[in-house]
Design an enzyme around this catalytic site. Structure first.
Site, PDB file in Angstrom:
ATOM      1  N   ASP A  39      42.090  36.520  52.271  1.00 37.98           N
ATOM      2  CA  ASP A  39      42.863  37.592  51.638  1.00 37.98           C
ATOM      3  C   ASP A  39      44.222  37.007  51.255  1.00 37.98           C
ATOM      4  O   ASP A  39      44.700  36.074  51.905  1.00 37.98           O
ATOM      5  CB  ASP A  39      43.066  38.775  52.588  1.00 37.98           C
ATOM      6  CG  ASP A  39      43.388  40.072  51.844  1.00 37.98           C
ATOM      7  OD1 ASP A  39      42.487  40.942  51.737  1.00 37.98           O
ATOM      8  OD2 ASP A  39      44.524  40.221  51.349  1.00 37.98           O
ATOM      9  N   ASP A  61      44.445  33.356  47.733  1.00 37.93           N
ATOM     10  CA  ASP A  61      44.723  34.128  46.516  1.00 37.93           C
ATOM     11  C   ASP A  61      43.643  33.725  45.512  1.00 37.93           C
ATOM     12  O   ASP A  61      43.643  32.583  45.027  1.00 37.93           O
ATOM     13  CB  ASP A  61      46.128  33.760  46.010  1.00 37.93           C
ATOM     14  CG  ASP A  61      46.466  34.431  44.686  1.00 37.93           C
ATOM     15  OD1 ASP A  61      45.572  35.056  44.074  1.00 37.93           O
ATOM     16  OD2 ASP A  61      47.626  34.312  44.255  1.00 37.93           O
ATOM     17  N   VAL A  62      42.750  34.655  45.200  1.00 33.76           N
ATOM     18  CA  VAL A  62      41.596  34.282  44.360  1.00 33.76           C
ATOM     19  C   VAL A  62      41.983  33.912  42.932  1.00 33.76           C
ATOM     20  O   VAL A  62      41.163  33.367  42.195  1.00 33.76           O
ATOM     21  CB  VAL A  62      40.504  35.381  44.343  1.00 33.76           C
ATOM     22  CG1 VAL A  62      39.901  35.581  45.716  1.00 33.76           C
ATOM     23  CG2 VAL A  62      41.031  36.691  43.752  1.00 33.76           C
ATOM     24  N   SER A 140      31.691  47.324  39.876  1.00 38.47           N
ATOM     25  CA  SER A 140      32.086  48.742  39.866  1.00 38.47           C
ATOM     26  C   SER A 140      31.250  49.481  38.836  1.00 38.47           C
ATOM     27  O   SER A 140      30.701  48.861  37.919  1.00 38.47           O
ATOM     28  CB  SER A 140      33.561  48.841  39.478  1.00 38.47           C
ATOM     29  OG  SER A 140      33.911  50.173  39.196  1.00 38.47           O
ATOM     30  N   TYR A 153      40.852  47.158  34.078  1.00 43.57           N
ATOM     31  CA  TYR A 153      39.867  47.182  35.161  1.00 43.57           C
ATOM     32  C   TYR A 153      38.446  47.126  34.582  1.00 43.57           C
ATOM     33  O   TYR A 153      37.631  46.298  35.004  1.00 43.57           O
ATOM     34  CB  TYR A 153      40.072  48.448  35.998  1.00 43.57           C
ATOM     35  CG  TYR A 153      39.244  48.513  37.256  1.00 43.57           C
ATOM     36  CD1 TYR A 153      39.541  47.688  38.338  1.00 43.57           C
ATOM     37  CD2 TYR A 153      38.186  49.408  37.379  1.00 43.57           C
ATOM     38  CE1 TYR A 153      38.790  47.752  39.507  1.00 43.57           C
ATOM     39  CE2 TYR A 153      37.437  49.476  38.542  1.00 43.57           C
ATOM     40  CZ  TYR A 153      37.742  48.658  39.602  1.00 43.57           C
ATOM     41  OH  TYR A 153      36.996  48.723  40.752  1.00 43.57           O
ATOM     42  N   LYS A 157      35.655  44.113  34.857  1.00 41.95           N
ATOM     43  CA  LYS A 157      34.350  44.351  35.502  1.00 41.95           C
ATOM     44  C   LYS A 157      33.192  44.113  34.521  1.00 41.95           C
ATOM     45  O   LYS A 157      32.149  43.584  34.908  1.00 41.95           O
ATOM     46  CB  LYS A 157      34.297  45.762  36.095  1.00 41.95           C
ATOM     47  CG  LYS A 157      35.319  46.012  37.224  1.00 41.95           C
ATOM     48  CD  LYS A 157      35.062  45.126  38.442  1.00 41.95           C
ATOM     49  CE  LYS A 157      35.969  45.444  39.607  1.00 41.95           C
ATOM     50  NZ  LYS A 157      35.753  44.612  40.791  1.00 41.95           N
TER      51      LYS A 157
END
Ligand SMILES: NC(=O)c1ccc[n+]([C@@H]2O[C@H](COP(=O)([O-])OP(=O)(O)OC[C@H]3O[C@@H](n4cnc5c(N)ncnc54)[C@H](O)[C@@H]3O)[C@@H](O)[C@H]2O)c1
Length: 262
Positions: A39, A61-62, A140, A153, A157
């Site tokens: 995370d 941190d992705v 999502s 967003y 996705k």
């Protein structure tokens, strides 16, 4: 699923400090999986470590490829292998297309889309070499249908599903499967309930209704009449990780109570 199927397997989970990632990491641990949890906020993961003492924590941190590589490396060095990747970290910055700060828009793409790419890119060489492995991306319902005032967003996705399908095509010959889970709204999760920017508070405010009315409105939109729960996602995750889904790759499984059917 066979009893004990997951015991001794190794998983990495991103965004494990809160919400869905934390719930998935706990569920994996409870089934005997060796978990390396990542995370961006390591202090977020204290509670996870308390409830699952053998979990290994890694600041990750992705948006940074090197952090994702470090998370995979941590799993390999600590547990000796890598069986599962749960690419879960995600953020939502909402705002109309002509109002949202472009940097806030870009950040969503960086975390949700690049973050998933970085995790797949980091894990793929190991899984190809092992000729096995399962990657699950937390997507999502917004990966299937545009989202009002949440274009970044939805774009992240939708892109995520293209990435999952393409990686599934590339990795299939190595026996590595890549799938996505597309949950509906988890209205009891911190994303909806915690802090001033909680979605439940924002959406109620935008509509000029109470949070209770907002919640009832959202529940009513779902054919099965309720919000999505962690267990709904956990069950699908275990199915996708298990050999029961050995003929399933490149799929995006809706967990929306019938709200999304495509
Ligand atoms: N909660 C919902 O209703 C819902 C519905 C559908 C899909 N999702 C998806 O599920 C995933 C998890 O959502 P959630 O509700 O648990 O969110 P959350 O905000 O509760 O938790 C996200 C976690 O990711 C971490 N994180 C944020 N940026 C990061 C980064 N750059 N690198 C690593 N970690 C980072 C945060 O610190 C936090 O611990 C996301 O991909 C989200 O899009 C959530």
């Amino acid at each position: 699923m066979k009893a004990g199927e997951f015991i001794g397997k190794t998983a990495v989970v991103t965004g494990a400090g809160r919400g869905i990632g934390k719930a998935l990491a706990r569920a994996l641990y409870a089934e005997g999986v060796q978990v390396a949890a990542g995370d961006i906020h390591t202090e977020n993961m204290k509670a996870l470590k308390e409830s699952c003492p053998d979990i290994v924590l890694c600041e990750c941190d992705v948006t940074k490829l090197e952090d994702c590589e470090k998370l995979v490396q941590t799993a390999l060095e600590t547990f000796g292998n890598l069986d599962y990747v749960i690419s879960n970290a995600g953020i939502l910055n909402s705002g109309a297309v002509d109002e949202i700060d472009p940097d806030a828009w870009k950040k969503v793409i960086e975390v949700n889309l690049y973050g998933t790419f970085h995790m797949i890119r980091s894990a793929a060489p190991v899984m190809k070499k092992n000729r096995r492995g399962v990657i699950v991306s937390m997507n999502s319902k917004s990966g299937k249908k545009g989202s009002y005032k949440s274009s970044a967003y939805a774009a992240s996705k939708f892109g995520g599903l293209g990435l999952v399908q393409s990686a599934a095509l590339e990795l299939a010959e190595y026996g590595v499967r890549v799938n996505a889970i597309c949950p509906g709204n988890l209205m009891d999760s911190p994303l909806w309930t915690e802090g001033e920017n909680a979605l439940g508070i924002q959406y109620a405010r935008n509509r000029g209704i109470s949070q209770e009315e907002c919640r009832a409105m959202y529940d009513k939109q779902v054919p099965l009449g309720r919000t999505c729960h962690y267990d709904d996602i956990i069950n699908v995750m275990f199915f996708l990780l298990s050999d029961d889904s050995s003929y399933i790759t490149g799929q995006a499984i809706n967990v929306t109570g019938g709200f999304e059917m495509r």
